[in-house]
Structures are given as C-alpha cells and as structure tokens.
Design a protein around this motif. Structure first.
Motif, short mmCIF file in Angstrom:
data_model
loop_
_atom_site.label_atom_id
_atom_site.label_comp_id
_atom_site.label_asym_id
_atom_site.label_seq_id
_atom_site.Cartn_x
_atom_site.Cartn_y
_atom_site.Cartn_z
N UNK A 1 0.83 -1.20 0.00
CA UNK A 1 0.00 0.00 0.00
C UNK A 1 0.86 1.26 0.00
N UNK A 2 1.95 1.22 0.77
CA UNK A 2 2.84 2.38 0.82
C UNK A 2 3.50 2.62 -0.53
N UNK B 1 -3.65 -3.07 -3.52
CA UNK B 1 -4.30 -4.40 -3.49
C UNK B 1 -3.92 -5.22 -4.72
N UNK B 2 -3.85 -4.58 -5.88
CA UNK B 2 -3.44 -5.28 -7.10
C UNK B 2 -2.00 -5.76 -6.97
N UNK B 3 -1.15 -4.86 -6.47
CA UNK B 3 0.27 -5.19 -6.31
C UNK B 3 0.45 -6.35 -5.33
N UNK B 4 -0.28 -6.31 -4.23
CA UNK B 4 -0.18 -7.38 -3.23
C UNK B 4 -0.69 -8.71 -3.78
N UNK C 1 0.75 -14.18 -5.81
CA UNK C 1 0.76 -15.21 -6.85
C UNK C 1 2.19 -15.60 -7.22
N UNK C 2 3.06 -14.61 -7.30
CA UNK C 2 4.46 -14.91 -7.66
C UNK C 2 5.12 -15.75 -6.57
N UNK C 3 4.86 -15.40 -5.32
CA UNK C 3 5.43 -16.16 -4.21
C UNK C 3 4.93 -17.60 -4.22
N UNK C 4 3.64 -17.77 -4.48
CA UNK C 4 3.07 -19.12 -4.53
C UNK C 4 3.69 -19.92 -5.66
N UNK C 5 3.90 -19.25 -6.80
CA UNK C 5 4.52 -19.93 -7.94
C UNK C 5 5.95 -20.34 -7.65
N UNK C 6 6.67 -19.46 -6.94
CA UNK C 6 8.06 -19.77 -6.59
C UNK C 6 8.13 -20.95 -5.64
#
Length: 216
Positions: A81-82, A197-200, A205-210
C-alpha cells in the motif's frame, strides 16, 4: 387608486423580463460564445451527490485495506500500500488546483496497472490476448472493469473488482458537477489503495509460484 397600483405592479413585473430580453438581443453574439465555451454547469445537488459517492468509495477502500492487513498479518500489505501510494503522490498537487484532471490521471494509472496485471495472470496465449483486447464499440470504462474481473477469476477478492467499477464509473460520470480538491484527494486515496491491493495480489501469486517450483 387600486387600478393605478395594479398597473404599477404589472409594469414592475415586466421590467426584468424586458431587461433580460434586451441584454440577450444586444449582446447575443457574446452570450452565444460564452455558452459554447461552457464545459459544464455545476449544480449544488450534483456536486453533493458526486462528493458523497467519492467519500463512500474511499471509506469502502479503507475498510477493505484494513481487512486485507488483518488477514495477511499486516506488514506485507502495508508495504504494498505504501509503495502504491507513492505512485499517486504527484497527483495530490494537481488535485489542489485541477481536481478533475487529477481524477482522470489517477484512473489512467489504475487502468494501465489492471491491464498489466490481467496480462500477467492470463499469459501470452492467443485466447488470453483476445480477452484483454478492447471490443469494438465498448464503453471506455468497461475495459478496466473486465480486467479486474479477470483477476477475481484467479483469486482476487470480488469486492476489489466492485470498487474498480465504482471508481471508473465516477471518472466517466457526465459533466454537470463541480469536483472539489477534497473529493479529488479522496478519489486518489481510493486509487492508491486499489493499486496496492493489485500489487499485493500479484506478489502473492508470484510467491506461490516460486514455492511450487521449489517443491517440485
């Protein structure tokens, strides 16, 4: 005496309409030019209505951001958010002097971010590209909403997509209301929270994929 008073009142009633007609006839070219230059006519009712809608959307965005922080433990969401808030910092100065311009530019940023996010989620397949492309005759506000719904199909909260719809509709509201700097600032805050929210969501998703790749 009564007859004279009636005549006097009748003459008084005719004075102002006569003056208005005279002015319109005498300065008709100038009046016509001013009318053509007028971009919108502000009415108190429309202004209040717009301000109330912007404030309601801003409160909903704040509420959803707090819920996201509670669900995720706080720190990660706050960081996103920041960072998203910094994307809109330059527009707060614009909002003070040109509120409507700030709203338009903020919506453009959200629209671009949603397009990139939807492209990342769908990939580069031909059918994915078809879903991302504008449709002939499509209203300008429907494309970012369509992209937001793509994200909801892959796990993003539907309420964020609803917020997107509200923000984009407000941006494309017909002219006819005055936009205050305060309303523009609230609109920018909502856009910043939405961007976060979009960024998070994408980061998750990227973390889950990794992690999935590491497990394999």
């Amino acid at each position: 005496m009564d007859a004279a008073r009636v005549v006097l009142d009748f003459v008084k009633a005719l004075v102002w309409p006569a003056v208005v007609v005279f002015v319109l006839l005498r300065y008709r070219d100038d009046v016509r030019e001013k009318i053509l230059q007028t971009k919108h006519l502000a009415t108190p009712l429309a202004t209040i209505d717009f301000a109330d809608e912007v404030r309601a959307v801003q409160r909903e965005a704040v509420r959803m951001e707090r819920e996201s922080e509670e669900e995720a433990g706080g720190e990660d969401v706050e960081a996103h958010m920041a960072r998203a808030g910094r994307w809109f910092e330059d527009l707060y100065g614009v909002a003070a002097s040109h509120p409507r311009v700030a709203i338009v530019r903020a919506c453009e940023k959200i629209t671009a971010q949603l397009a990139e996010a939807a492209a990342e989620v769908l990939g580069t397949a031909d059918d994915a590209r078809a879903r991302l492309a504008p449709v002939a005759g499509e209203s300008p506000w429907t494309l970012p909403v369509r992209h937001a719904r793509v994200l909801t199909e892959h796990g993003w909260k539907a309420r964020w997509a609803e917020l997107t719809n509200s923000l984009v509709r407000l941006r494309y509201r017909p002219l006819g209301h005055y936009v205050s700097p305060e309303s523009a600032a609230e609109y920018l805050e909502s856009c910043a929270l939405l961007a976060g929210a979009i960024d998070a969501f994408l980061a998750g998703r990227r973390d889950s994929g990794s992690r999935a790749s590491e497990d394999r």
